[in-house]
Design a protein around this motif. Structure first.
Motif, PDB file in Angstrom:
ATOM      1  N   ILE A  91      36.233  30.441  39.111  1.00  0.00           N
ATOM      2  CA  ILE A  91      36.741  30.879  40.408  1.00  0.00           C
ATOM      3  C   ILE A  91      35.908  32.055  40.890  1.00  0.00           C
ATOM      4  CG2 ILE A  91      39.128  30.048  40.236  1.00  0.00           C
ATOM      5  CD1 ILE A  91      39.952  32.763  39.150  1.00  0.00           C
ATOM      6  N   GLN A  92      35.625  32.071  42.182  1.00  0.00           N
ATOM      7  CA  GLN A  92      34.945  33.185  42.837  1.00  0.00           C
ATOM      8  C   GLN A  92      35.930  33.793  43.815  1.00  0.00           C
ATOM      9  OE1 GLN A  92      31.395  31.986  44.843  1.00  0.00           O
ATOM     10  NE2 GLN A  92      30.092  32.611  43.160  1.00  0.00           N
ATOM     11  N   LEU A  93      36.259  35.070  43.598  1.00  0.00           N
ATOM     12  CA  LEU A  93      37.291  35.710  44.398  1.00  0.00           C
ATOM     13  C   LEU A  93      36.771  37.000  45.008  1.00  0.00           C
ATOM     14  CD1 LEU A  93      40.196  35.252  41.841  1.00  0.00           C
ATOM     15  CD2 LEU A  93      39.666  33.808  43.803  1.00  0.00           C
ATOM     16  N   PRO A  94      37.172  37.302  46.240  1.00  0.00           N
ATOM     17  CA  PRO A  94      36.744  38.564  46.855  1.00  0.00           C
ATOM     18  C   PRO A  94      37.374  39.750  46.138  1.00  0.00           C
ATOM     19  CG  PRO A  94      38.369  37.467  48.231  1.00  0.00           C
ATOM     20  CD  PRO A  94      38.047  36.524  47.113  1.00  0.00           C
ATOM     21  N   VAL A  95      36.664  40.877  46.177  1.00  0.00           N
ATOM     22  CA  VAL A  95      37.127  42.103  45.528  1.00  0.00           C
ATOM     23  C   VAL A  95      37.519  43.093  46.623  1.00  0.00           C
ATOM     24  CG1 VAL A  95      36.460  43.981  43.971  1.00  0.00           C
ATOM     25  CG2 VAL A  95      35.564  41.683  43.601  1.00  0.00           C
ATOM     26  N   SER A  96      38.686  43.711  46.457  1.00  0.00           N
ATOM     27  CA  SER A  96      39.141  44.678  47.459  1.00  0.00           C
ATOM     28  C   SER A  96      38.346  45.969  47.331  1.00  0.00           C
ATOM     29  CB  SER A  96      40.630  44.969  47.292  1.00  0.00           C
ATOM     30  OG  SER A  96      40.846  45.748  46.141  1.00  0.00           O
ATOM     31  N   PHE A  97      38.244  46.703  48.421  1.00  0.00           N
ATOM     32  CA  PHE A  97      37.539  47.980  48.357  1.00  0.00           C
ATOM     33  C   PHE A  97      38.474  49.153  48.608  1.00  0.00           C
ATOM     34  CE2 PHE A  97      36.942  46.120  52.547  1.00  0.00           C
ATOM     35  CZ  PHE A  97      37.369  47.130  53.395  1.00  0.00           C
ATOM     36  N   LEU A  98      39.767  48.887  48.817  1.00  0.00           N
ATOM     37  CA  LEU A  98      40.729  49.962  49.035  1.00  0.00           C
ATOM     38  C   LEU A  98      41.499  50.335  47.774  1.00  0.00           C
ATOM     39  CD1 LEU A  98      42.202  48.877  52.485  1.00  0.00           C
ATOM     40  CD2 LEU A  98      40.502  50.637  52.033  1.00  0.00           C
ATOM     41  N   ASN A  99      41.705  49.368  46.882  1.00  0.00           N
ATOM     42  CA  ASN A  99      42.509  49.595  45.687  1.00  0.00           C
ATOM     43  C   ASN A  99      41.637  49.834  44.466  1.00  0.00           C
ATOM     44  OD1 ASN A  99      44.883  49.005  47.193  1.00  0.00           O
ATOM     45  ND2 ASN A  99      44.430  46.828  46.958  1.00  0.00           N
ATOM     46  N   ASN A 100      42.144  50.631  43.534  1.00  0.00           N
ATOM     47  CA  ASN A 100      41.440  50.836  42.269  1.00  0.00           C
ATOM     48  C   ASN A 100      41.752  49.725  41.274  1.00  0.00           C
ATOM     49  OD1 ASN A 100      40.168  53.176  43.100  1.00  0.00           O
ATOM     50  ND2 ASN A 100      41.888  54.460  42.493  1.00  0.00           N
ATOM     51  N   VAL A 101      42.859  49.003  41.501  1.00  0.00           N
ATOM     52  CA  VAL A 101      43.243  47.885  40.639  1.00  0.00           C
ATOM     53  C   VAL A 101      43.529  46.678  41.524  1.00  0.00           C
ATOM     54  CG1 VAL A 101      44.897  47.024  38.946  1.00  0.00           C
ATOM     55  CG2 VAL A 101      44.240  49.435  38.901  1.00  0.00           C
ATOM     56  N   ASP A 102      42.854  45.561  41.247  1.00  0.00           N
ATOM     57  CA  ASP A 102      43.160  44.287  41.914  1.00  0.00           C
ATOM     58  C   ASP A 102      44.110  43.518  41.010  1.00  0.00           C
ATOM     59  OD1 ASP A 102      41.510  44.915  43.996  1.00  0.00           O
ATOM     60  OD2 ASP A 102      40.028  43.353  43.599  1.00  0.00           O
ATOM     61  N   THR A 103      45.218  43.062  41.570  1.00  0.00           N
ATOM     62  CA  THR A 103      46.194  42.275  40.827  1.00  0.00           C
ATOM     63  C   THR A 103      46.138  40.845  41.341  1.00  0.00           C
ATOM     64  OG1 THR A 103      47.618  44.205  40.591  1.00  0.00           O
ATOM     65  CG2 THR A 103      48.617  42.064  40.189  1.00  0.00           C
ATOM     66  N   LEU A 104      45.775  39.931  40.460  1.00  0.00           N
ATOM     67  CA  LEU A 104      45.648  38.524  40.805  1.00  0.00           C
ATOM     68  C   LEU A 104      46.714  37.729  40.070  1.00  0.00           C
ATOM     69  CD1 LEU A 104      41.793  38.290  40.334  1.00  0.00           C
ATOM     70  CD2 LEU A 104      43.012  38.479  42.496  1.00  0.00           C
ATOM     71  N   ALA A 105      47.465  36.910  40.790  1.00  0.00           N
ATOM     72  CA  ALA A 105      48.451  36.024  40.187  1.00  0.00           C
ATOM     73  C   ALA A 105      47.885  34.612  40.194  1.00  0.00           C
ATOM     74  CB  ALA A 105      49.761  36.080  40.961  1.00  0.00           C
ATOM     75  N   LEU A 106      47.642  34.055  39.011  1.00  0.00           N
ATOM     76  CA  LEU A 106      47.140  32.691  38.870  1.00  0.00           C
ATOM     77  C   LEU A 106      48.325  31.786  38.590  1.00  0.00           C
ATOM     78  CD1 LEU A 106      44.670  34.618  38.093  1.00  0.00           C
ATOM     79  CD2 LEU A 106      43.762  32.614  36.970  1.00  0.00           C
ATOM     80  N   VAL A 107      48.534  30.802  39.463  1.00  0.00           N
ATOM     81  CA  VAL A 107      49.666  29.888  39.355  1.00  0.00           C
ATOM     82  C   VAL A 107      49.119  28.487  39.111  1.00  0.00           C
ATOM     83  CG1 VAL A 107      51.716  28.965  40.498  1.00  0.00           C
ATOM     84  CG2 VAL A 107      50.959  31.308  40.993  1.00  0.00           C
ATOM     85  N   VAL A 108      49.540  27.867  37.999  1.00  0.00           N
ATOM     86  CA  VAL A 108      49.118  26.509  37.671  1.00  0.00           C
ATOM     87  C   VAL A 108      50.328  25.593  37.815  1.00  0.00           C
ATOM     88  CG1 VAL A 108      48.226  25.000  35.862  1.00  0.00           C
ATOM     89  CG2 VAL A 108      47.311  27.300  36.109  1.00  0.00           C
ATOM     90  N   ASN A 109      50.174  24.554  38.630  1.00  0.00           N
ATOM     91  CA  ASN A 109      51.221  23.540  38.839  1.00  0.00           C
ATOM     92  C   ASN A 109      50.713  22.196  38.353  1.00  0.00           C
ATOM     93  OD1 ASN A 109      53.212  25.121  40.323  1.00  0.00           O
ATOM     94  ND2 ASN A 109      51.671  25.199  41.931  1.00  0.00           N
ATOM     95  N   ASN A 110      51.544  21.484  37.556  1.00  0.00           N
ATOM     96  CA  ASN A 110      51.139  20.142  37.157  1.00  0.00           C
ATOM     97  C   ASN A 110      51.844  19.105  38.030  1.00  0.00           C
ATOM     98  OD1 ASN A 110      53.710  19.787  36.130  1.00  0.00           O
ATOM     99  ND2 ASN A 110      53.091  19.935  33.992  1.00  0.00           N
ATOM    100  N   THR A 111      51.541  17.844  37.828  1.00  0.00           N
ATOM    101  CA  THR A 111      52.086  16.779  38.674  1.00  0.00           C
ATOM    102  C   THR A 111      53.588  16.586  38.493  1.00  0.00           C
ATOM    103  OG1 THR A 111      51.463  15.168  36.984  1.00  0.00           O
ATOM    104  CG2 THR A 111      49.917  15.516  38.813  1.00  0.00           C
TER     105      THR A 111
ATOM    106  N   SER B 203      49.220  36.895  35.399  1.00  0.00           N
ATOM    107  CA  SER B 203      48.616  37.927  36.252  1.00  0.00           C
ATOM    108  C   SER B 203      47.432  38.557  35.537  1.00  0.00           C
ATOM    109  CB  SER B 203      49.644  39.006  36.596  1.00  0.00           C
ATOM    110  OG  SER B 203      50.680  38.460  37.370  1.00  0.00           O
ATOM    111  N   ILE B 204      46.394  38.847  36.314  1.00  0.00           N
ATOM    112  CA  ILE B 204      45.222  39.567  35.807  1.00  0.00           C
ATOM    113  C   ILE B 204      45.129  40.871  36.590  1.00  0.00           C
ATOM    114  CG2 ILE B 204      42.707  39.575  35.613  1.00  0.00           C
ATOM    115  CD1 ILE B 204      42.804  36.552  35.298  1.00  0.00           C
ATOM    116  N   TYR B 205      44.980  41.971  35.861  1.00  0.00           N
ATOM    117  CA  TYR B 205      44.861  43.300  36.463  1.00  0.00           C
ATOM    118  C   TYR B 205      43.446  43.794  36.187  1.00  0.00           C
ATOM    119  CZ  TYR B 205      49.895  42.725  36.118  1.00  0.00           C
ATOM    120  OH  TYR B 205      51.167  42.223  36.211  1.00  0.00           O
TER     121      TYR B 205
END
Length: 159
Positions: free
Chosen positions: A71-91, A99-101
């Protein structure tokens, strides 16, 4: 004749200053690959959605990608910590979230007045929850215009 000389020098001076090559995209992205231990690349067969969490609110930055191996994700420039929530859904409708901090520095990068400012980053630390993610390892700390390098390896639990 003197006025013509001033005009000619002015035009030449102005045209000489406009040869700056600004990057087409001045956004900085982090690239993360999915792996199982032993550095074996892994794809997520189910649907992956990634949300950016800021002040308790989620913004979708990747929506329902299937077969994701990175995955290629943009990085914020205002926060010192980016919090990413990865959600996996199956069929079957089963959903699991991790979450990745990513703690980082925000360093102003300036090329010229014509290009405008941009921020480069240095990854300080990364941590995650562990529902389907086993661990996250930083492979390249510097976040800049280089889109080819993987910055983080996201190791998945074995299914």
């Amino acid at each position: 004749m003197k006025n013509l000389l001033y005009i000619l020098v002015s035009v030449l001076t102005i045209s000489a200053c406009s040869s700056v090559d600004c990057p087409l995209n001045n956004r900085v992205y982090s690239k993360s690959g999915f792996y199982v231990h032993g550095d074996t690349a892994k794809s997520i067969a189910d649907t992956l959605t990634v949300n950016l969490r800021v002040n308790g609110k989620d913004t979708i930055i990747l929506n329902k990608k299937t077969g994701a191996h990175d995955i290629q994700l943009p990085v914020s420039f205002l926060n010192n910590v980016d919090t990413l929530a990865l959600v996996v859904n199956n069929t079957d409708g089963f959903s699991v979230t991790d979450s990745i901090y990513m703690e980082k520095t925000n360093e102003l990068h300036f090329e010229s007045v014509e290009c405008g400012p941009c921020y480069f980053h240095e990854i300080v630390s990364v941590r995650s929850t562990n529902n389907f993610i086993d661990s996250v390892v930083v492979k390249k700390k510097t976040l800049d215009y280089d889109l080819s390098a993987e910055h983080m390896y996201i190791y998945l639990k074995r299914q």
